[in-house]
Write a protein that holds these residues in place. Structure first.
Motif, PDB file in Angstrom:
ATOM      1  N   GLN A  25       0.829  -1.212   0.000  1.00  0.00           N
ATOM      2  CA  GLN A  25       0.000   0.000   0.000  1.00  0.00           C
ATOM      3  C   GLN A  25       0.861   1.258   0.000  1.00  0.00           C
ATOM      4  N   GLU A  30      -2.085   3.486  -5.679  1.00  0.00           N
ATOM      5  CA  GLU A  30      -3.187   3.373  -6.644  1.00  0.00           C
ATOM      6  C   GLU A  30      -3.456   1.936  -7.055  1.00  0.00           C
ATOM      7  N   ASP A  31      -2.412   1.125  -7.078  1.00  0.00           N
ATOM      8  CA  ASP A  31      -2.518  -0.215  -7.653  1.00  0.00           C
ATOM      9  C   ASP A  31      -2.306  -1.342  -6.646  1.00  0.00           C
ATOM     10  N   ARG A 113       4.541  -0.721 -15.063  1.00  0.00           N
ATOM     11  CA  ARG A 113       3.965   0.584 -15.402  1.00  0.00           C
ATOM     12  C   ARG A 113       4.903   1.330 -16.352  1.00  0.00           C
ATOM     13  N   TYR A 138      -3.290   0.106 -15.961  1.00  0.00           N
ATOM     14  CA  TYR A 138      -3.293   0.431 -14.534  1.00  0.00           C
ATOM     15  C   TYR A 138      -4.303   1.521 -14.225  1.00  0.00           C
ATOM     16  N   LYS A 139      -4.675   1.599 -12.952  1.00  0.00           N
ATOM     17  CA  LYS A 139      -5.579   2.667 -12.515  1.00  0.00           C
ATOM     18  C   LYS A 139      -4.993   4.003 -12.903  1.00  0.00           C
ATOM     19  N   GLY A 140      -5.854   4.946 -13.188  1.00  0.00           N
ATOM     20  CA  GLY A 140      -5.399   6.257 -13.616  1.00  0.00           C
ATOM     21  C   GLY A 140      -5.061   6.286 -15.105  1.00  0.00           C
TER      22      GLY A 140
END
Length: 163
Positions: A25, A30-31, A113, A138-140
């Motif tokens: 975390q 985000e991931d 990423r 990925y998120k974002g």
């Protein structure tokens, strides 16, 4: 932070999961994988192998590999920022590659990423090449690079270095 000779590398155990998740975390806000994701991975010992680096009882890095022949997939690899730049991540990646070879995988795959040049540089220095780019993986909306290391190439490089 302790001296490097106190850092130990060992197989991940169920008792490590909370510390691993906490570090996850912190490193990947985000991931981050959910705790249940790590629990599920560790429970699949027939195809998964996970390790942790520990310093004075504190988890400072971790990595996991999934092998479903003929492919091995780097599930995760991470180091606490205070321990980066010491070659520990490279050592973890080398262990994943070695394990994949021992389990007779032909290729090692991973996703990274697109905005993580440090990790990409490490992977490229170990022989991985980009074979695909997944848009918005990925998120974002950040893209992922799909990277591959054919193990016969890796073994050939090792033989050249040892000659």
């Amino acid at each position: 932070m302790s001296e490097a000779n106190q850092i130990t590398l060992r197989r991940m155990a169920a008792e490590d999961l909370l510390a691993v998740h906490e570090l996850e975390q912190q490193l990947f806000p985000e991931d981050a994988w959910p705790l249940a994701g790590f629990e599920s991975e560790l429970a699949q010992s027939d195809t998964r192998t996970y390790w942790v680096y520990e310093d004075a009882g504190r988890v400072v890095g971790y990595a996991g590999l999934c092998v479903v022949l003929p492919i091995a997939d780097v599930q995760t690899i991470a180091m606490h920022p205070d321990y980066q730049g010491r070659g520990l991540g490279r050592k973890l990646l080398a262990l994943l590659i070695q394990t994949a070879g021992e389990k007779n995988a032909l290729d090692v795959m991973l996703e990274v990423r697109f905005d993580n040049p440090g990790a990409i540089g490490l992977y490229e220095s170990m022989g991985f090449t980009t074979i695909h780019r997944r848009k918005g993986y990925y998120k974002g909306g950040v893209d992922a690079l799909i990277m591959r290391l054919p193990l016969d190439v890796q073994q050939g490089q090792e033989e050249e270095r040892n000659a």
